[in-house]
Design an enzyme around this catalytic site. Structure first.
Site, PDB file in Angstrom:
ATOM      1  CG  HIS A 130      -2.106  -0.837   1.143  1.00 32.95           C
ATOM      2  ND1 HIS A 130      -3.116  -0.603   0.238  1.00 32.95           N
ATOM      3  CD2 HIS A 130      -2.483  -1.944   1.843  1.00 32.95           C
ATOM      4  CE1 HIS A 130      -4.067  -1.515   0.381  1.00 32.95           C
ATOM      5  NE2 HIS A 130      -3.703  -2.345   1.338  1.00 32.95           N
ATOM      6  CB  CYS A 199      -1.734   2.962  -5.347  1.00 38.23           C
ATOM      7  SG  CYS A 199      -2.704   1.438  -5.299  1.00 38.23           S
ATOM      8  NE  ARG A 208      -1.624  -0.964  -9.125  1.00 40.04           N
ATOM      9  CZ  ARG A 208      -2.845  -0.456  -9.051  1.00 40.04           C
ATOM     10  NH1 ARG A 208      -3.034   0.857  -9.113  1.00 40.04           N
ATOM     11  NH2 ARG A 208      -3.890  -1.249  -8.933  1.00 40.04           N
TER      12      ARG A 208
END
Length: 231
Positions: A130, A199, A208
């Site tokens: 994340h 991300c 990305r």
């Protein structure tokens, strides 16, 4: 005067709705910014403790010459098998690497793309994390520079990778970034590679960010931590 009362009732009702919606938004933001981080801290600490307990039972001595090799144990989906360190992110940055990249797995640490190489193997060891929420493990990925170290241990060996180039921006459908020889990585043939994905933008997921690295060195854990921790 009687007509004023319904108007007041409407205004008061709308005000109460706005206050309620505002409170819900504040609570949601608090959950995203704070509570997911608290949950992630507990989960990641638990996964690292589990690994360390397993590693205390591992034989650290090399097998005698000529002895048959130990069978390679398959990684278990959702379970940790390594710990990653990135000195660029600070001395206290350490995250467990678990098998798989499901939403539940990424709440507990970093996720290994199933089917890609293991640490130190020829091929591409690919890991997702994340950017924000659940501890923000890859929040600082844009800070990575060529030559930066990414260090892993599986309890018996230290693996030191070196970043090849600045983070590369692409779209989520660009799955070739985790190929054995990732395209646009700058690598021109088979090798021992590492890919990190997260991300982009920081609070979105339309794109990305990808970081590629190559294996620079290995050493047994019995020889102590690599010098890369201090470089």
């Amino acid at each position: 005067m009687r007509a004023v009362r319904p108007l007041r009732l409407i205004v008061r009702t709308l005000s109460e709705i706005c206050l309620t919606v505002g409170a819900v938004i504040v609570l949601f933001v608090a959950y995203v910014l704070f509570w997911t981080g608290v949950k992630a801290a507990g989960a990641t600490d638990g996964e690292i403790v589990r690994l360390q307990e397993e590693w205390t039972r591992l034989p650290l001595e090399q097998a005698p010459s000529g002895a048959p090799p130990e069978p390679v144990r398959a990684y278990t989906s959702g379970k940790p098998f390594a710990v990653m360190y990135i000195p660029r992110f600070g001395a206290d940055w350490d995250w467990p690497v678990l098998e798989g990249t499901s939403a539940g797995t990424l709440k507990k640490g970093l996720g290994h793309y199933q089917g890609t190489a293991r640490p130190g193997e020829t091929g591409n060891f690919a890991v997702a994390g994340h950017r924000r929420t659940y501890g923000d493990p890859f929040k600082d990925v844009p800070r990575l520079k060529p030559g930066d170290a990414v260090i892993l241990t599986d309890g018996t060996t230290w693996f030191t990778y070196r970043v090849k180039r600045a983070p590369y921006r692409t779209v989520p459908s660009d799955v070739a970034v985790i190929d054995p020889v990732p395209r646009r990585s700058g690598f021109d043939g088979p090798g021992r590679y590492l890919t990190l994905t997260t991300c982009e933008p920081e609070w979105g997921s339309s794109h990305r960010l990808v970081v590629w690295a190559h294996l620079d060195a290995t050493r047994p854990v019995t020889d102590g931590k690599p010098e890369a921790f201090h470089s």
